[in-house]
Design a protein around this motif. Structure first.
Motif, PDB file in Angstrom:
ATOM      1  N   ASP A  83       0.800  -1.220   0.000  1.00 44.16           N
ATOM      2  CA  ASP A  83       0.000   0.000   0.000  1.00 44.16           C
ATOM      3  C   ASP A  83       0.837   1.275   0.000  1.00 44.16           C
ATOM      4  N   ARG A  84       2.074   1.172  -0.459  1.00 46.53           N
ATOM      5  CA  ARG A  84       2.952   2.335  -0.522  1.00 46.53           C
ATOM      6  C   ARG A  84       2.372   3.387  -1.463  1.00 46.53           C
ATOM      7  N   PRO A  85       2.285   4.630  -1.010  1.00 46.07           N
ATOM      8  CA  PRO A  85       1.764   5.677  -1.901  1.00 46.07           C
ATOM      9  C   PRO A  85       2.728   5.961  -3.051  1.00 46.07           C
ATOM     10  N   PHE A  86       2.172   6.340  -4.201  1.00 46.85           N
ATOM     11  CA  PHE A  86       2.994   6.734  -5.338  1.00 46.85           C
ATOM     12  C   PHE A  86       3.650   8.067  -4.985  1.00 46.85           C
ATOM     13  N   LYS A  87       4.964   8.128  -5.159  1.00 48.45           N
ATOM     14  CA  LYS A  87       5.707   9.346  -4.843  1.00 48.45           C
ATOM     15  C   LYS A  87       6.384   9.941  -6.076  1.00 48.45           C
ATOM     16  N   PHE A  92       4.062   6.167 -11.003  1.00 49.97           N
ATOM     17  CA  PHE A  92       2.889   6.285 -11.864  1.00 49.97           C
ATOM     18  C   PHE A  92       3.085   5.483 -13.153  1.00 49.97           C
ATOM     19  N   GLU A  93       4.275   5.574 -13.741  1.00 47.64           N
ATOM     20  CA  GLU A  93       4.562   4.817 -14.973  1.00 47.64           C
ATOM     21  C   GLU A  93       4.405   3.318 -14.737  1.00 47.64           C
ATOM     22  N   ARG A  94       4.943   2.822 -13.625  1.00 54.50           N
ATOM     23  CA  ARG A  94       4.922   1.402 -13.313  1.00 54.50           C
ATOM     24  C   ARG A  94       3.489   0.890 -13.126  1.00 54.50           C
ATOM     25  N   ASN A  95       2.593   1.777 -12.723  1.00 55.15           N
ATOM     26  CA  ASN A  95       1.219   1.370 -12.420  1.00 55.15           C
ATOM     27  C   ASN A  95       0.198   1.834 -13.444  1.00 55.15           C
ATOM     28  N   LEU A  96       0.666   2.388 -14.564  1.00 54.08           N
ATOM     29  CA  LEU A  96      -0.228   2.800 -15.640  1.00 54.08           C
ATOM     30  C   LEU A  96      -0.987   1.582 -16.156  1.00 54.08           C
ATOM     31  N   GLN A  97      -2.283   1.717 -16.331  1.00 53.57           N
ATOM     32  CA  GLN A  97      -3.207   0.654 -16.747  1.00 53.57           C
ATOM     33  C   GLN A  97      -3.449  -0.378 -15.643  1.00 53.57           C
ATOM     34  N   LEU A 108     -15.192  14.292  -4.107  1.00 50.73           N
ATOM     35  CA  LEU A 108     -15.387  14.597  -5.519  1.00 50.73           C
ATOM     36  C   LEU A 108     -16.606  13.783  -5.944  1.00 50.73           C
ATOM     37  N   LYS A 109     -17.629  14.473  -6.387  1.00 50.66           N
ATOM     38  CA  LYS A 109     -18.894  13.809  -6.737  1.00 50.66           C
ATOM     39  C   LYS A 109     -19.389  12.938  -5.582  1.00 50.66           C
ATOM     40  N   GLY A 110     -19.214  13.461  -4.362  1.00 55.72           N
ATOM     41  CA  GLY A 110     -19.703  12.783  -3.171  1.00 55.72           C
ATOM     42  C   GLY A 110     -18.809  11.686  -2.629  1.00 55.72           C
ATOM     43  N   GLN A 111     -17.625  11.479  -3.223  1.00 55.92           N
ATOM     44  CA  GLN A 111     -16.738  10.391  -2.782  1.00 55.92           C
ATOM     45  C   GLN A 111     -15.350  10.906  -2.423  1.00 55.92           C
ATOM     46  N   LYS A 112     -14.812  10.380  -1.326  1.00 57.70           N
ATOM     47  CA  LYS A 112     -13.428  10.680  -0.947  1.00 57.70           C
ATOM     48  C   LYS A 112     -12.507   9.504  -1.261  1.00 57.70           C
ATOM     49  N   PHE A 113     -13.085   8.375  -1.667  1.00 59.36           N
ATOM     50  CA  PHE A 113     -12.316   7.175  -1.993  1.00 59.36           C
ATOM     51  C   PHE A 113     -12.773   6.680  -3.360  1.00 59.36           C
ATOM     52  N   ILE A 114     -11.821   6.524  -4.276  1.00 57.88           N
ATOM     53  CA  ILE A 114     -12.149   6.105  -5.639  1.00 57.88           C
ATOM     54  C   ILE A 114     -11.253   4.932  -6.009  1.00 57.88           C
ATOM     55  N   GLU A 115     -11.850   3.897  -6.576  1.00 63.04           N
ATOM     56  CA  GLU A 115     -11.094   2.776  -7.117  1.00 63.04           C
ATOM     57  C   GLU A 115     -11.301   2.741  -8.617  1.00 63.04           C
ATOM     58  N   GLY A 116     -10.233   2.451  -9.351  1.00 66.85           N
ATOM     59  CA  GLY A 116     -10.341   2.355 -10.794  1.00 66.85           C
ATOM     60  C   GLY A 116      -8.996   2.051 -11.412  1.00 66.85           C
ATOM     61  N   VAL A 117      -8.919   2.243 -12.712  1.00 66.95           N
ATOM     62  CA  VAL A 117      -7.701   1.984 -13.468  1.00 66.95           C
ATOM     63  C   VAL A 117      -7.024   3.308 -13.781  1.00 66.95           C
ATOM     64  N   LEU A 118      -5.737   3.378 -13.511  1.00 68.59           N
ATOM     65  CA  LEU A 118      -4.954   4.567 -13.850  1.00 68.59           C
ATOM     66  C   LEU A 118      -4.720   4.554 -15.356  1.00 68.59           C
ATOM     67  N   VAL A 119      -5.412   5.437 -16.086  1.00 68.02           N
ATOM     68  CA  VAL A 119      -5.311   5.416 -17.545  1.00 68.02           C
ATOM     69  C   VAL A 119      -4.401   6.508 -18.093  1.00 68.02           C
ATOM     70  N   ALA A 120      -4.141   7.557 -17.291  1.00 74.67           N
ATOM     71  CA  ALA A 120      -3.251   8.629 -17.750  1.00 74.67           C
ATOM     72  C   ALA A 120      -2.803   9.449 -16.543  1.00 74.67           C
ATOM     73  N   PHE A 121      -1.697  10.158 -16.731  1.00 75.76           N
ATOM     74  CA  PHE A 121      -1.226  11.077 -15.698  1.00 75.76           C
ATOM     75  C   PHE A 121      -0.284  12.085 -16.337  1.00 75.76           C
ATOM     76  N   ASP A 122      -0.181  13.228 -15.697  1.00 75.11           N
ATOM     77  CA  ASP A 122       0.849  14.209 -16.038  1.00 75.11           C
ATOM     78  C   ASP A 122       1.267  14.860 -14.724  1.00 75.11           C
ATOM     79  N   GLU A 123       2.043  15.916 -14.786  1.00 79.40           N
ATOM     80  CA  GLU A 123       2.551  16.481 -13.536  1.00 79.40           C
ATOM     81  C   GLU A 123       1.458  17.114 -12.675  1.00 79.40           C
ATOM     82  N   ASN A 124       0.288  17.417 -13.258  1.00 88.76           N
ATOM     83  CA  ASN A 124      -0.772  18.083 -12.516  1.00 88.76           C
ATOM     84  C   ASN A 124      -2.008  17.233 -12.251  1.00 88.76           C
ATOM     85  N   THR A 125      -2.247  16.208 -13.062  1.00 89.07           N
ATOM     86  CA  THR A 125      -3.483  15.445 -12.946  1.00 89.07           C
ATOM     87  C   THR A 125      -3.254  13.945 -13.114  1.00 89.07           C
TER      88      THR A 125
END
Length: 152
Positions: A83-87, A92-97, A108-125
């Motif tokens: 459960d190590r946080p991404f730093k 992020f690259e290793r866990n893409l997809q 965000l939209k009523g949720q503080k916990f979201i599960e899903g697939v990491l489909v993209a990332f950049d330095e801000n999002t």
């Protein structure tokens, strides 16, 4: 205790790690226990034998580097944990997809916990695809993002 910069220690250790197929994902110095912990990852995961093999490979060379300027310290080698946080960008690259868990500072939209697939990332999002939708989340809204832990 004064130690050499962690970036210098990391650069030194990476020269040993790369030929062994080991990736150093983090270094941590603990002043209280005077210990240096090297967190490692491999494509096949990390077990006790991997940690021991890497520890033995770096033991003498790191003493030559002398990270604590001749003061005693404890050297630890460890898995980063499930459960190590991404730093880093590499995390992020290793866990893409891959499946991830995201904890937010505020809902965000009523949720503080979201599960899903990491489909993209950049330095801000980061973009997470859930069962219902694709969410683009600002990194400064994320308290923690890590690999999803599933028990079958």
């Amino acid at each position: 205790m004064k130690i050499k910069p962690l970036a210098e220690i990391l650069d030194f250790l990476e020269k040993i790690a790369q030929p062994m197929g080991v990736e150093i994902v983090d270094l941590e110095w603990n002043d209280k226990s005077c210990s240096l912990t090297v967190y490692i990852e491999t494509p096949m995961g990390v077990d006790l034998d991997t940690c021991e093999r890497f520890h033995n490979a770096i033991l003498d060379p790191i003493d030559e580097l002398d990270p604590t300027y001749d003061l005693p310290y404890t050297l630890n080698v460890s898995s980063p944990g499930l459960d190590r946080p991404f730093k880093t960008e590499r995390d992020f690259e290793r866990n893409l997809q891959g499946e991830v868990e995201v904890k937010l500072f505020a809902p965000l939209k009523g949720q503080k916990f979201i599960e899903g697939v990491l489909v993209a990332f950049d330095e801000n999002t980061v973009t997470i695809k859930t069962e219902k939708e694709e969410l683009k989340i600002s990194r400064n809204k994320i308290a923690k993002i890590n690999k999803a832990i599933k028990f079958d």
